[in-house]
Design a protein around this motif. Structure first.
Motif, PDB file in Angstrom:
ATOM      1  N   ASP A 262       0.854  -1.191   0.000  1.00  0.00           N
ATOM      2  CA  ASP A 262       0.000   0.000   0.000  1.00  0.00           C
ATOM      3  C   ASP A 262       0.889   1.240   0.000  1.00  0.00           C
ATOM      4  O   ASP A 262       1.696   1.442   0.907  1.00  0.00           O
ATOM      5  CB  ASP A 262      -0.912   0.004   1.223  1.00  0.00           C
ATOM      6  N   GLU A 263       0.732   2.076  -1.014  1.00  0.00           N
ATOM      7  CA  GLU A 263       1.622   3.233  -1.173  1.00  0.00           C
ATOM      8  C   GLU A 263       1.551   4.190   0.010  1.00  0.00           C
ATOM      9  O   GLU A 263       2.583   4.648   0.512  1.00  0.00           O
ATOM     10  CB  GLU A 263       1.278   3.984  -2.466  1.00  0.00           C
ATOM     11  N   GLU A 264       0.356   4.503   0.477  1.00  0.00           N
ATOM     12  CA  GLU A 264       0.231   5.453   1.579  1.00  0.00           C
ATOM     13  C   GLU A 264       0.830   4.902   2.870  1.00  0.00           C
ATOM     14  O   GLU A 264       1.436   5.643   3.650  1.00  0.00           O
ATOM     15  CB  GLU A 264      -1.246   5.839   1.787  1.00  0.00           C
ATOM     16  N   SER A 265       0.673   3.613   3.093  1.00  0.00           N
ATOM     17  CA  SER A 265       1.273   3.001   4.285  1.00  0.00           C
ATOM     18  C   SER A 265       2.792   3.085   4.225  1.00  0.00           C
ATOM     19  O   SER A 265       3.457   3.374   5.228  1.00  0.00           O
ATOM     20  CB  SER A 265       0.829   1.540   4.407  1.00  0.00           C
ATOM     21  N   MET A 266       3.345   2.828   3.052  1.00  0.00           N
ATOM     22  CA  MET A 266       4.794   2.927   2.868  1.00  0.00           C
ATOM     23  C   MET A 266       5.272   4.365   3.080  1.00  0.00           C
ATOM     24  O   MET A 266       6.311   4.611   3.705  1.00  0.00           O
ATOM     25  CB  MET A 266       5.171   2.454   1.466  1.00  0.00           C
ATOM     26  N   ARG A 267       4.499   5.300   2.588  1.00  0.00           N
ATOM     27  CA  ARG A 267       4.861   6.711   2.731  1.00  0.00           C
ATOM     28  C   ARG A 267       4.810   7.143   4.192  1.00  0.00           C
ATOM     29  O   ARG A 267       5.735   7.788   4.704  1.00  0.00           O
ATOM     30  CB  ARG A 267       3.932   7.579   1.872  1.00  0.00           C
ATOM     31  N   GLU A 268       3.723   6.790   4.876  1.00  0.00           N
ATOM     32  CA  GLU A 268       3.553   7.192   6.267  1.00  0.00           C
ATOM     33  C   GLU A 268       4.604   6.556   7.181  1.00  0.00           C
ATOM     34  O   GLU A 268       5.040   7.159   8.169  1.00  0.00           O
ATOM     35  CB  GLU A 268       2.152   6.814   6.754  1.00  0.00           C
ATOM     36  N   ALA A 269       5.033   5.359   6.825  1.00  0.00           N
ATOM     37  CA  ALA A 269       6.039   4.669   7.636  1.00  0.00           C
ATOM     38  C   ALA A 269       7.428   5.271   7.461  1.00  0.00           C
ATOM     39  O   ALA A 269       8.317   5.047   8.292  1.00  0.00           O
ATOM     40  CB  ALA A 269       6.072   3.193   7.282  1.00  0.00           C
ATOM     41  N   GLY A 270       7.636   6.013   6.391  1.00  0.00           N
ATOM     42  CA  GLY A 270       8.934   6.631   6.144  1.00  0.00           C
ATOM     43  C   GLY A 270       9.832   5.850   5.208  1.00  0.00           C
ATOM     44  O   GLY A 270      10.976   6.240   4.973  1.00  0.00           O
ATOM     45  N   VAL A 271       9.324   4.767   4.631  1.00  0.00           N
ATOM     46  CA  VAL A 271      10.145   3.945   3.735  1.00  0.00           C
ATOM     47  C   VAL A 271      10.600   4.739   2.521  1.00  0.00           C
ATOM     48  O   VAL A 271      11.753   4.632   2.075  1.00  0.00           O
ATOM     49  CB  VAL A 271       9.369   2.684   3.285  1.00  0.00           C
ATOM     50  N   LEU A 272       9.709   5.578   1.997  1.00  0.00           N
ATOM     51  CA  LEU A 272      10.018   6.318   0.779  1.00  0.00           C
ATOM     52  C   LEU A 272      10.962   7.491   1.023  1.00  0.00           C
ATOM     53  O   LEU A 272      11.354   8.181   0.075  1.00  0.00           O
ATOM     54  CB  LEU A 272       8.721   6.816   0.134  1.00  0.00           C
ATOM     55  N   GLU A 273      11.338   7.713   2.283  1.00  0.00           N
ATOM     56  CA  GLU A 273      12.303   8.758   2.617  1.00  0.00           C
ATOM     57  C   GLU A 273      13.727   8.216   2.695  1.00  0.00           C
ATOM     58  O   GLU A 273      14.675   8.984   2.865  1.00  0.00           O
ATOM     59  CB  GLU A 273      11.936   9.408   3.965  1.00  0.00           C
ATOM     60  N   MET A 274      13.878   6.914   2.608  1.00  0.00           N
ATOM     61  CA  MET A 274      15.189   6.295   2.740  1.00  0.00           C
ATOM     62  C   MET A 274      15.901   6.223   1.386  1.00  0.00           C
ATOM     63  O   MET A 274      15.272   6.092   0.347  1.00  0.00           O
ATOM     64  CB  MET A 274      15.054   4.891   3.326  1.00  0.00           C
ATOM     65  N   GLY A 275      17.214   6.295   1.406  1.00  0.00           N
ATOM     66  CA  GLY A 275      17.979   6.265   0.167  1.00  0.00           C
ATOM     67  C   GLY A 275      18.085   4.887  -0.444  1.00  0.00           C
ATOM     68  O   GLY A 275      18.094   4.729  -1.655  1.00  0.00           O
TER      69      GLY A 275
END
Length: 234
Positions: free
Chosen positions: A70-83
């Motif tokens: 789930d894209e929003e779950s990944m975003r809220e968890a901070g995964v998409l902020e990692m390099g």
């Protein structure tokens, strides 16, 4: 020493931290090695039990229960902020493919490198088609080694002599290029001993103090693991 596991991730991706998605045996091993080397790590899994077990092993880790498809779950968890994102999910295959795609293509994602685990040649092909920068097979590369490789991009190979001492083969760090071994005085400044230096196919064993390092050289050094890890990484 062999060269089969050489790989150099982008330095910027290292600086942004690591997310490990899927905390099975492989993912947990990656987490432990990254944490041991001082990396910023976010661990996520859709299983609360898996997260609880990881926290028991590594109480300080940032770990969250997340639906990785789930894209929003990944975003809220901070995964998409990692390099760098390591996708350790093996089954179902659809979940690993979706997670890889989300990490690479979600709007605003800062992820620069995705390393995904595959279980078959077809799985590998599909992961690469959705954007995986690298695909690994657990039988060919265990989690501990991948974690070490991610945190030490200039490390070619490590031979552990015991729990505290090792021998590292590394690419010569940029700040060492053009300097002699006497100038660098690695025994005094880093508490490690130089066993060999030079081109990878023409190493000079026990090189003299006047030996000057070049950009295409490697160093073979021995010391305590903690001291080896303090050497420049690029």
């Amino acid at each position: 020493m062999g060269e089969w596991w050489r790989w150099s991730p982008q330095r910027e991706a290292n600086d942004l931290g690591f997310a490990v998605v899927g905390i099975g045996r492989f993912g947990s091993a990656v987490c432990r090695e990254l944490i041991k080397n001082g990396a910023d790590v976010l661990a996520v899994d859709n299983s609360e039990r898996a997260i609880d077990e990881l926290r028991q092993l590594e109480p300080s880790i940032e770990a969250r229960v997340v639906d990785c498809t789930d894209e929003e779950s990944m975003r809220e968890a901070g995964v998409l902020e990692m390099g760098t994102v390591v996708v350790g999910i093996s089954e179902p295959i659809e979940a690993s493919i979706t997670t890889t795609l989300l990490a690479k293509d979600s709007e605003g994602s800062r992820v620069q490198e995705v390393i995904a685990r595959a279980t078959s040649d077809l799985h590998e092909k599909m992961l690469k088609r959705v954007g995986a920068d690298r695909v690994v097979f657990p039988s060919r590369m265990q989690g501990e080694r991948l974690g070490l490789e991610l945190i030490r991009p200039n490390l070619i190979e490590r031979l552990e002599l015991d729990d505290q001492t090792g021998i590292d083969e590394i690419k010569v760090p940029d700040i060492f290029v053009g300097h002699s071994l006497r100038d660098l005085n690695l025994r005094k400044n880093y508490r490690v001993n130089v066993l060999a230096a030079g081109p990878i196919k023409g190493l000079n064993v026990n090189p003299p103090a006047t030996y000057v390092l070049e950009s295409d050289h490697v160093l073979v050094i021995m010391g305590l693991v903690g001291d080896l890890q303090k050497l420049p990484k690029t």
